[in-house]
Write a protein that holds these residues in place. Structure first.
Motif, short mmCIF file in Angstrom:
data_model
loop_
_atom_site.label_atom_id
_atom_site.label_comp_id
_atom_site.label_asym_id
_atom_site.label_seq_id
_atom_site.Cartn_x
_atom_site.Cartn_y
_atom_site.Cartn_z
N TYR A 67 -3.70 -5.24 -7.06
CA TYR A 67 -3.87 -3.82 -6.78
C TYR A 67 -3.25 -3.48 -5.44
CZ TYR A 67 -7.45 -4.45 -10.33
OH TYR A 67 -8.10 -4.77 -11.48
N GLN B 69 -3.47 -1.74 -1.80
CA GLN B 69 -4.54 -1.48 -0.85
C GLN B 69 -4.82 0.02 -0.83
OE1 GLN B 69 -6.05 -3.43 1.80
NE2 GLN B 69 -4.68 -5.16 2.09
N PHE B 70 -5.95 0.41 -0.21
CA PHE B 70 -6.26 1.82 -0.04
C PHE B 70 -5.14 2.48 0.76
CE2 PHE B 70 -8.42 5.44 1.90
CZ PHE B 70 -9.04 5.98 0.79
N PHE C 75 0.84 -1.19 0.00
CA PHE C 75 0.00 0.00 0.00
C PHE C 75 0.87 1.24 0.00
CE2 PHE C 75 0.76 -1.17 4.39
CZ PHE C 75 1.08 0.02 5.00
#
Length: 77
Positions: free
Chosen positions: A54, A56-57, A3
């Motif tokens: 992807y 992470q936030f 992230f």
């Protein structure tokens, strides 16, 4: 999973805020394609089905610092 970390320092004495450069935090998971532990032989199409594709936030921090920002400190000298 990997992230990004975003830090925005808020300086209480002058009220200014300074954004620090975004930093990528790496995980240790072999199932995250961004991880340093992701196997180099793991490639699509199997990788896209089994591994995290992807980030992470992003984590966001806004610490309040009881001081002047660097610009205001420099102007006071």
């Amino acid at each position: 999973m990997c992230f990004f970390r975003r830090v925005r320092n808020v300086y209480l004495r002058c009220g200014h805020a300074v954004n620090l450069p975004e930093e990528e935090i790496k995980c240790d998971s072999p199932r995250c394609k961004f991880s340093p532990n992701h196997p180099s032989d793991c490639v699509p199409p199997s990788c896209t089905q089994t591994c995290w594709q992807y980030h992470q936030f992003p984590q966001q921090y806004a610490p309040n610092i009881d001081d002047f920002c660097p610009t205001c400190k420099a102007a006071q000298r």
